[in-house]
Design a protein around this motif. Structure first.
Motif, PDB file in Angstrom:
ATOM      1  N   UNK A  50       0.824  -1.212   0.000  1.00 38.18           N
ATOM      2  CA  UNK A  50       0.000   0.000   0.000  1.00 38.18           C
ATOM      3  C   UNK A  50       0.857   1.262   0.000  1.00 38.18           C
ATOM      4  N   UNK A  51       2.111   1.148   0.403  1.00 39.83           N
ATOM      5  CA  UNK A  51       2.975   2.323   0.543  1.00 39.83           C
ATOM      6  C   UNK A  51       4.402   1.963   0.133  1.00 39.83           C
ATOM      7  N   UNK A  52       5.242   2.973   0.082  1.00 44.62           N
ATOM      8  CA  UNK A  52       6.647   2.740  -0.250  1.00 44.62           C
ATOM      9  C   UNK A  52       7.309   1.854   0.801  1.00 44.62           C
ATOM     10  N   UNK A  53       6.942   2.039   2.060  1.00 40.23           N
ATOM     11  CA  UNK A  53       7.497   1.205   3.145  1.00 40.23           C
ATOM     12  C   UNK A  53       7.080  -0.250   2.951  1.00 40.23           C
ATOM     13  N   UNK A  54       5.795  -0.474   2.632  1.00 34.73           N
ATOM     14  CA  UNK A  54       5.320  -1.838   2.368  1.00 34.73           C
ATOM     15  C   UNK A  54       6.082  -2.443   1.190  1.00 34.73           C
ATOM     16  N   UNK A  55       6.310  -1.648   0.148  1.00 35.40           N
ATOM     17  CA  UNK A  55       7.028  -2.124  -1.027  1.00 35.40           C
ATOM     18  C   UNK A  55       8.436  -2.567  -0.646  1.00 35.40           C
ATOM     19  N   UNK A  90       3.588   3.196  -7.012  1.00 34.61           N
ATOM     20  CA  UNK A  90       4.171   3.616  -5.747  1.00 34.61           C
ATOM     21  C   UNK A  90       5.309   4.591  -6.033  1.00 34.61           C
ATOM     22  N   UNK A  91       5.450   5.604  -5.209  1.00 30.53           N
ATOM     23  CA  UNK A  91       6.506   6.592  -5.360  1.00 30.53           C
ATOM     24  C   UNK A  91       7.543   6.387  -4.272  1.00 30.53           C
ATOM     25  N   UNK A  92       8.787   6.231  -4.685  1.00 31.27           N
ATOM     26  CA  UNK A  92       9.891   6.024  -3.755  1.00 31.27           C
ATOM     27  C   UNK A  92      10.792   7.252  -3.774  1.00 31.27           C
ATOM     28  N   UNK A  93      11.305   7.604  -2.624  1.00 35.65           N
ATOM     29  CA  UNK A  93      12.269   8.692  -2.501  1.00 35.65           C
ATOM     30  C   UNK A  93      13.346   8.254  -1.525  1.00 35.65           C
ATOM     31  N   UNK A  94      14.400   8.995  -1.473  1.00 35.36           N
ATOM     32  CA  UNK A  94      15.438   8.759  -0.473  1.00 35.36           C
ATOM     33  C   UNK A  94      16.074   7.388  -0.529  1.00 35.36           C
ATOM     34  N   UNK A  95      16.259   6.795   0.658  1.00 33.55           N
ATOM     35  CA  UNK A  95      16.989   5.529   0.784  1.00 33.55           C
ATOM     36  C   UNK A  95      16.305   4.385   0.037  1.00 33.55           C
ATOM     37  N   UNK A 152      27.067  18.577 -13.551  1.00 32.32           N
ATOM     38  CA  UNK A 152      25.667  18.187 -13.379  1.00 32.32           C
ATOM     39  C   UNK A 152      25.307  18.403 -11.928  1.00 32.32           C
ATOM     40  N   UNK A 153      24.336  19.261 -11.693  1.00 32.90           N
ATOM     41  CA  UNK A 153      23.847  19.500 -10.349  1.00 32.90           C
ATOM     42  C   UNK A 153      22.450  18.938 -10.242  1.00 32.90           C
ATOM     43  N   UNK A 154      22.128  18.356  -9.090  1.00 32.45           N
ATOM     44  CA  UNK A 154      20.825  17.730  -8.908  1.00 32.45           C
ATOM     45  C   UNK A 154      20.190  18.221  -7.623  1.00 32.45           C
ATOM     46  N   UNK A 155      18.882  18.459  -7.678  1.00 31.26           N
ATOM     47  CA  UNK A 155      18.125  18.834  -6.485  1.00 31.26           C
ATOM     48  C   UNK A 155      17.618  17.541  -5.848  1.00 31.26           C
ATOM     49  N   UNK A 156      18.216  17.102  -4.777  1.00 36.08           N
ATOM     50  CA  UNK A 156      17.886  15.804  -4.173  1.00 36.08           C
ATOM     51  C   UNK A 156      16.719  15.890  -3.192  1.00 36.08           C
ATOM     52  N   UNK A 157      15.986  16.963  -3.186  1.00 32.91           N
ATOM     53  CA  UNK A 157      14.884  17.100  -2.244  1.00 32.91           C
ATOM     54  C   UNK A 157      13.601  16.579  -2.873  1.00 32.91           C
ATOM     55  N   UNK A 158      12.550  17.353  -2.881  1.00 34.36           N
ATOM     56  CA  UNK A 158      11.267  16.927  -3.424  1.00 34.36           C
ATOM     57  C   UNK A 158      11.237  16.893  -4.945  1.00 34.36           C
ATOM     58  N   UNK A 159      12.285  17.397  -5.583  1.00 32.97           N
ATOM     59  CA  UNK A 159      12.304  17.464  -7.035  1.00 32.97           C
ATOM     60  C   UNK A 159      12.828  16.168  -7.663  1.00 32.97           C
ATOM     61  N   UNK A 160      12.919  15.108  -6.889  1.00 29.49           N
ATOM     62  CA  UNK A 160      13.416  13.835  -7.383  1.00 29.49           C
ATOM     63  C   UNK A 160      12.511  12.719  -6.871  1.00 29.49           C
ATOM     64  N   UNK A 161      12.144  11.797  -7.771  1.00 26.15           N
ATOM     65  CA  UNK A 161      11.339  10.657  -7.329  1.00 26.15           C
ATOM     66  C   UNK A 161      11.521   9.481  -8.276  1.00 26.15           C
ATOM     67  N   UNK A 162      11.119   8.316  -7.791  1.00 20.64           N
ATOM     68  CA  UNK A 162      11.095   7.095  -8.581  1.00 20.64           C
ATOM     69  C   UNK A 162       9.699   6.516  -8.447  1.00 20.64           C
ATOM     70  N   UNK A 163       9.088   6.214  -9.596  1.00 19.56           N
ATOM     71  CA  UNK A 163       7.745   5.603  -9.584  1.00 19.56           C
ATOM     72  C   UNK A 163       7.879   4.146 -10.044  1.00 19.56           C
TER      73      UNK A 163
END
Length: 182
Positions: free
Chosen positions: A37-42, A112-117, A135-146
């Motif tokens: 149901x969530x990224x943690x469950x995944x 499901x959307x994963x971020x961070x670790x 190459x600079x990357x914004x590692x905050x909310x501007x990055x995600x994996x679906x």
């Protein structure tokens, strides 16, 4: 008097219909599901339980290479340095591919959307750009994996990219330029 009675009957009929729809929705939302149901469950059900190894690339049919689609959507030109030949721009760097090892039961969630670790535990393609300088990357909310139930992955990052691209701006405004990122 008869209009008040008619309105009461209509309100009761509409209210009963709405109550039936709500009951049907409640029953559907209470239906059991087996998938995450969530990224943690995944992370617990797919990554931990299956022994997923993010250092190994996904296996493809016939042992061929993983097909990785790449998109760089530029939103803004941040600067051009004619003397050094650098062009700086901002936008979104997106990649998508399939990893069948990450397939899951989608009865609880169709993506499901994963971020961070959790996102960093997945296999990620190593993209090489020959003329990149920085190459600079914004590692905050501007990055995600679906991740989708079939194991398809979509990754998006907000980036600032600087590439080496020689320019001759001597004929401005009567010229045009093509910048290549290779």
């Amino acid at each position: 008097m008869w209009t008040a009675r008619l309105l009461a009957v209509l309100a009761a009929a509409v209210g009963a219909e709405a109550a039936a729809e709500c009951a049907a929705l409640d029953d559907a939302s209470l239906a059991p599901c087996a998938g995450p149901r969530s990224a943690r469950d995944f992370a617990e059900q797919v990554l931990d339980a299956t022994g997923y190894d993010g250092t190994q690339r996904p296996l493809c049919a016939g042992g061929g290479p993983v097909v990785v689609h790449v998109q760089l959507r530029l939103l803004q030109m941040n600067g051009i340095d004619q003397k050094s030949g650098f062009v700086k721009a901002s936008g979104y760097f997106r990649t998508w591919w399939a990893d069948p090892r990450l397939a899951y039961d989608g009865s609880c969630s169709d993506e499901l959307f994963l971020t961070g670790a959790d996102a960093m535990r997945l296999w990620m393609p190593d993209i090489f750009v020959r003329n990149i300088f920085a190459l600079g990357s914004a590692k905050t909310l501007a990055s995600f994996v679906r991740v989708r139930p079939d194991g398809s992955i979509f990754r998006s990052e907000q980036v600032t990219i600087t590439v080496k691209n020689p320019l001759d701006l001597g004929r401005i405004p009567y010229d045009s330029h093509e910048g290549k990122i290779v």
